[in-house]
Write a protein that holds these residues in place. Sequence first.
Motif, mmCIF file in Angstrom:
data_model
loop_
_atom_site.group_PDB
_atom_site.id
_atom_site.type_symbol
_atom_site.label_atom_id
_atom_site.label_comp_id
_atom_site.label_asym_id
_atom_site.label_seq_id
_atom_site.Cartn_x
_atom_site.Cartn_y
_atom_site.Cartn_z
ATOM 1 N N UNK A 1 -81.320 -24.878 -65.748
ATOM 2 C CA UNK A 1 -80.567 -24.119 -64.753
ATOM 3 C C UNK A 1 -79.144 -24.674 -64.655
ATOM 4 N N UNK A 2 -78.179 -23.761 -64.531
ATOM 5 C CA UNK A 2 -76.783 -24.165 -64.448
ATOM 6 C C UNK A 2 -76.534 -24.991 -63.195
ATOM 7 N N UNK A 3 -75.627 -25.986 -63.326
ATOM 8 C CA UNK A 3 -75.330 -26.892 -62.220
ATOM 9 C C UNK A 3 -74.836 -26.149 -60.987
ATOM 10 N N UNK A 4 -74.048 -25.095 -61.204
ATOM 11 C CA UNK A 4 -73.515 -24.323 -60.075
ATOM 12 C C UNK A 4 -74.638 -23.603 -59.343
ATOM 13 N N UNK A 5 -75.594 -23.077 -60.108
ATOM 14 C CA UNK A 5 -76.740 -22.392 -59.495
ATOM 15 C C UNK A 5 -77.598 -23.386 -58.702
ATOM 16 N N UNK A 6 -77.795 -24.585 -59.254
ATOM 17 C CA UNK A 6 -78.557 -25.623 -58.559
ATOM 18 C C UNK A 6 -77.898 -25.964 -57.221
ATOM 19 N N UNK B 1 -82.453 -39.884 -63.454
ATOM 20 C CA UNK B 1 -82.594 -39.311 -64.788
ATOM 21 C C UNK B 1 -82.042 -37.886 -64.792
ATOM 22 N N UNK B 2 -82.038 -37.261 -65.950
ATOM 23 C CA UNK B 2 -81.575 -35.881 -66.066
ATOM 24 C C UNK B 2 -82.709 -34.879 -65.885
ATOM 25 N N UNK B 3 -83.912 -35.389 -65.773
ATOM 26 C CA UNK B 3 -85.079 -34.512 -65.581
ATOM 27 C C UNK B 3 -85.288 -34.280 -64.082
ATOM 28 N N UNK B 4 -85.024 -33.057 -63.627
ATOM 29 C CA UNK B 4 -85.088 -32.764 -62.201
ATOM 30 C C UNK B 4 -86.486 -32.968 -61.624
ATOM 31 N N UNK B 5 -87.510 -32.535 -62.348
ATOM 32 C CA UNK B 5 -88.872 -32.678 -61.816
ATOM 33 C C UNK B 5 -89.260 -34.148 -61.695
ATOM 34 N N UNK B 6 -88.839 -34.936 -62.682
ATOM 35 C CA UNK B 6 -89.126 -36.366 -62.601
ATOM 36 C C UNK B 6 -88.373 -36.991 -61.426
ATOM 37 N N UNK B 7 -87.145 -36.552 -61.211
ATOM 38 C CA UNK B 7 -86.351 -37.059 -60.086
ATOM 39 C C UNK B 7 -87.004 -36.714 -58.748
ATOM 40 N N UNK B 8 -87.475 -35.484 -58.639
ATOM 41 C CA UNK B 8 -88.111 -35.047 -57.392
ATOM 42 C C UNK B 8 -89.377 -35.855 -57.130
#
Length: 312
Positions: free
Chosen positions: A1-6, A142-149
Amino acid sequence: MHLKQQRKIIFGITIFYTLFILYFLFLAFGRVDKVDQINGYTFMFLPNDFFRVPSLSDLLHPTLMDFVGFGNIAAFIPFGILIPLLYRTSFVRFITLFILSILLLETIQALTLLGSFDMNDVIQNSSGAAIGFGAYKFGFRTKNNWRNIAATGIFGIVLMLGLWGIFGVLDQVFTKEMGPFVAINELKDSTGNPSTGTKQSSLKIGGQDVEPKYNVYSIEGKDKETYTYTLDNKKELYLFLNYGIPDQKDSHGSIRVTVDGHEFLSVSAEAGRHEPDISEIFLPQANELMITLEGNETLWDVGFREMVYKWN
């Protein structure tokens, strides 16, 4: 997902969650309906129980107040995660602005009569936000959003448990409990009468066998007697008095207890009544204790328990 959308999604979640919290702060629990019943503003500037969280045994039978204490902390954890995701900020700047915001909301609550200004809430809410910020700092690496969450959630739970433990220790340190029982006859008797508070084997009152453990006060052969003791300006103590008229005596007499000139107990015997009774009197501060007996009223096991910190 694009950073702006996030960023847009996070911003939307933040706005929605903020409105959700504001609803609970100002409108939930029938606050509007209760405004007419409130006579004035309520401001509590001194914190007194912000660290009183339920123990493990309390959680087996939780009460509404147990959930409120945890809710005041847990409900504000998301702000410590969402705000840093939207804006790069240091912890000092974040927590300073957050505390100022909570102070403003608490003030509005009090002035609109939709709640009260409570410093306990400010500390609990800010603690929740601090936990969220700490979880974000540890979790988003990290760059992995699910791992970060997932990591943020785990660290949030760990920090919450750590705060729970710290608050539990503080609760033990700053909570007072009743100290040991001190028989009143162990104190200095200003009358100098060595016979006061003598102990006798047993009494029979209302058909019951009463076994005094510490002392007995009566005025055999007299009409009236006053016993005076010095309590050395003790603070926060409970005075205990057991009293009654022995079965073999006529039911007449009275008891009067005064502390520093203020009357705390006045009991007169009821005709024909022979029943043991007990009084528990809280004394914020006490220096001179005076007990006046008349007639056949008898006191036994008279003493006090002082409120002390557990580490005393």
